[in-house]
Design an enzyme around this catalytic site. Structure first.
Site, PDB file in Angstrom:
ATOM      1  N   ARG A   1       0.389   6.331   2.285  1.00  0.00           N
ATOM      2  CA  ARG A   1       1.608   6.983   2.139  1.00  0.00           C
ATOM      3  C   ARG A   1       1.731   7.691   0.843  1.00  0.00           C
ATOM      4  NH1 ARG A   1       5.311   2.171   1.678  1.00  0.00           N
ATOM      5  NH2 ARG A   1       6.976   3.884   1.135  1.00  0.00           N
TER       6      ARG A   1
ATOM      7  N   ASP B   1       0.164  -3.758   4.271  1.00  0.00           N
ATOM      8  CA  ASP B   1       0.851  -3.030   3.280  1.00  0.00           C
ATOM      9  C   ASP B   1       0.043  -2.251   2.337  1.00  0.00           C
ATOM     10  OD1 ASP B   1       3.612  -2.378   2.034  1.00  0.00           O
ATOM     11  OD2 ASP B   1       2.625  -3.562   0.498  1.00  0.00           O
TER      12      ASP B   1
ATOM     13  N   LYS C   1       6.156  -8.113   1.550  1.00  0.00           N
ATOM     14  CA  LYS C   1       5.494  -9.172   0.424  1.00  0.00           C
ATOM     15  C   LYS C   1       6.610 -10.135  -0.038  1.00  0.00           C
ATOM     16  CE  LYS C   1       4.893  -5.033  -1.266  1.00  0.00           C
ATOM     17  NZ  LYS C   1       4.681  -3.660  -2.062  1.00  0.00           N
TER      18      LYS C   1
ATOM     19  N   SER D   1       7.990  -2.571   3.397  1.00  0.00           N
ATOM     20  CA  SER D   1       6.876  -2.747   2.405  1.00  0.00           C
ATOM     21  C   SER D   1       7.408  -3.934   1.550  1.00  0.00           C
ATOM     22  CB  SER D   1       6.354  -1.484   1.821  1.00  0.00           C
ATOM     23  OG  SER D   1       5.722  -1.792   0.666  1.00  0.00           O
TER      24      SER D   1
HETATM   25  N1  URA Z   1       7.423  -0.539  -3.794  1.00  0.00           N
HETATM   26  C1  URA Z   1       7.019  -1.028  -2.606  1.00  0.00           C
HETATM   27  O1  URA Z   1       6.325  -2.363  -2.813  1.00  0.00           O
HETATM   28  N2  URA Z   1       6.883  -0.537  -1.663  1.00  0.00           N
HETATM   29  C2  URA Z   1       7.293   0.731  -1.759  1.00  0.00           C
HETATM   30  O2  URA Z   1       7.013   1.469  -0.563  1.00  0.00           O
HETATM   31  C3  URA Z   1       7.809   1.431  -2.518  1.00  0.00           C
HETATM   32  C4  URA Z   1       7.997   0.756  -3.721  1.00  0.00           C
END
Ligand code: URA
Ligand code: CA
Length: 434
Positions: free
Chosen positions: A168, A161, A187, A183
């Site tokens: 990105r 990520d 987490k 994403s």
């Molecule tokens: N917050 C995140 O952790 N990931 C994203 O892609 C966008 C906002």
């Protein structure tokens, strides 16, 4: 398997298999797939979207790219809360203490991050002696004993990520629902949650500006969570104005304590009870939301929730007396009122710019290297819908610099006063269960 075939398949609207998604995530993380091919795939996903199954597979591939926190030694259902971020979002601490007081274990991993104010960890460091570097063993033991612990991010969580998010950011592929949802969820899942309550903000101060976008993101995350076996729900909450009254680190610790004493700002209190009720039900400590809410109100009223916060602070090396003596928190040198230039109703408190005003004082980080001043920030004296008299204080500015002209100007530019009566925006916009 060849990366170019995977790119072409997605480009043409195909559905990627679990093996193809894993090939990409593993290869990009270990460096065998170059940035240009990963960029092309991300752009194809941006335009072609992903099915529910692809989203779940992408999430789990990112979870499996690094360490996973094992919280199985903690008794009970571990329910985590995640907010997509906003201005003056003091929620985590009072919420955690409340639900912990009801018996739901709160094993929280928090970050610092960039923004208008610090993250939960920065805020906690406003308390003298407080530290977040604890071993997993102590972390688990603390949660079993007092039901609440906050640890700083350590280890190598979701490296895929980190790498994909950074790519990105520079390839115009941040604002893609499947990419954002996977994403965030990767987490949460890697940090060991059994169940997840999401607070997706909407409005000027939020990542998702419109309610429609916020709902789409919430639905995507709820689906991923439930598909991979973590009970997940979301609420959509207002972030058109800052949450509560305090925007700043020590100021928000004080606001958290006020809330646990039953004298916090109404919106913050309501958000804590709404999210908390869901957490208590998911944690198996109440059969209904109504019952859960009563339990939460009880532990706030009888002081048990505040006592949990105090024990938590002491357990992590902090001065617990701060709970009774808030003057132990760092204080700014210059405290100034911002007088209203005319009478009327507050029509707008533009969250994003008010947050920036707090950051200009030093309450947040503009870049990763910036130092935070824990004492400074803003206290709103009015919220949208309130009436203000000319000359009355709109905001109290807590600064450690004498020249605050730029901050004052920013606030005046983004606090809009109207002659006509204005309705306060509703705080909870939607509840998303599926
Ligand atoms: N917050 C995140 O952790 N990931 C994203 O892609 C966008 C906002
Ligand atoms: Ca606040």
């Amino acid at each position: 398997m060849r990366m170019v075939d995977i790119i072409e398949k997605k480009r043409d609207g195909g559905v990627l298999t679990s093996a193809e998604i894993t090939f990409f995530v593993e290869g990009y993380t270990n460096g065998s797939i170059p940035d240009y091919q990963a960029s092309a795939l991300l752009m194809a996903i941006y335009f072609q979207d992903m099915t529910d199954e692809e989203r779940a597979n992408l999430t789990m591939a990112m979870v499996n790219s690094g360490d996973k926190i094992d919280l199985s030694a903690i008794e009970g259902v571990k329910v985590d809360k995640h907010s997509t971020g906003g201005v003056g979002d003091t929620t985590t601490l009072p919420l955690a203490a409340m639900v912990a007081a009801v018996g739901v274990p709160v094993a929280k991993m928090s970050g610092r991050g960039l923004g208008h104010t610090g993250g939960t960890i920065d805020k906690l460091e406003a308390i003298e002696g407080f530290h977040v570097e604890i071993t997993t063993e102590d972390f688990v033991q603390q949660v079993n004993e007092i039901k609440m612990a906050v640890v700083g991010q350590s280890g190598n969580l979701t490296p895929a990520d980190k790498k994909i998010y950074a790519l990105r950011d520079v390839t115009g592929t941040v604002s893609s629902i499947p990419l954002i949802a996977s994403s965030i969820m990767s987490k949460k899942i890697a940090s060991g949650a059994d169940a997840i309550v999401l607070d997706v903000k909407t409005g000027d101060g939020a990542f998702m500006k419109t309610e429609e976008d916020a709902k789409q993101l919430a639905q995507a995350m709820v689906k991923i969570g439930n598909d991979v076996g973590r009970k997940t729900m979301a609420i959509i909450s207002d972030m058109s104005q800052p949450l509560g009254l305090a925007i700043g680190n020590a100021l928000e610790i004080k606001e958290a304590i006020d809330t646990l004493q039953g004298k916090g700002p109404k919106d913050l209190e309501e958000l804590c009870y709404t999210l908390g009720s869901q957490m208590v039900v998911l944690g198996g400590h109440a059969a209904s939301l109504q019952e859960a809410r009563q339990q939460l109100e009880t532990v706030v009223m009888n002081g048990q929730a505040l006592e949990v916060l105090k024990q938590f602070i002491i357990a992590q090396g902090g001065n617990g007396e701060v709970v009774e003596h808030q003057d132990l928190l760092p204080q700014a040198q210059y405290i100034t009122a911002l007088p209203a230039k005319k009478s009327g109703y507050i029509a707008k408190l533009e969250a994003d710019d008010i947050g920036t005003a707090a950051m200009l004082l030093g309450a947040g980080r503009a870049t990763k290297e910036s130092e935070i001043d824990l004492a400074v920030g803003l206290m709103l004296n009015k919220k949208v819908g309130d009436y203000v008299e000319e000359g009355e204080s709109l905001v109290t500015i807590h600064a450690n610099q004498q020249d605050i002209a730029q901050v004052e100007q920013k606030l005046y530019d983004h606090i809009i006063i109207s002659d006509a009566k204005v309705e306060a925006p509703s705080l909870i916009r939607a509840i998303i269960m599926t």
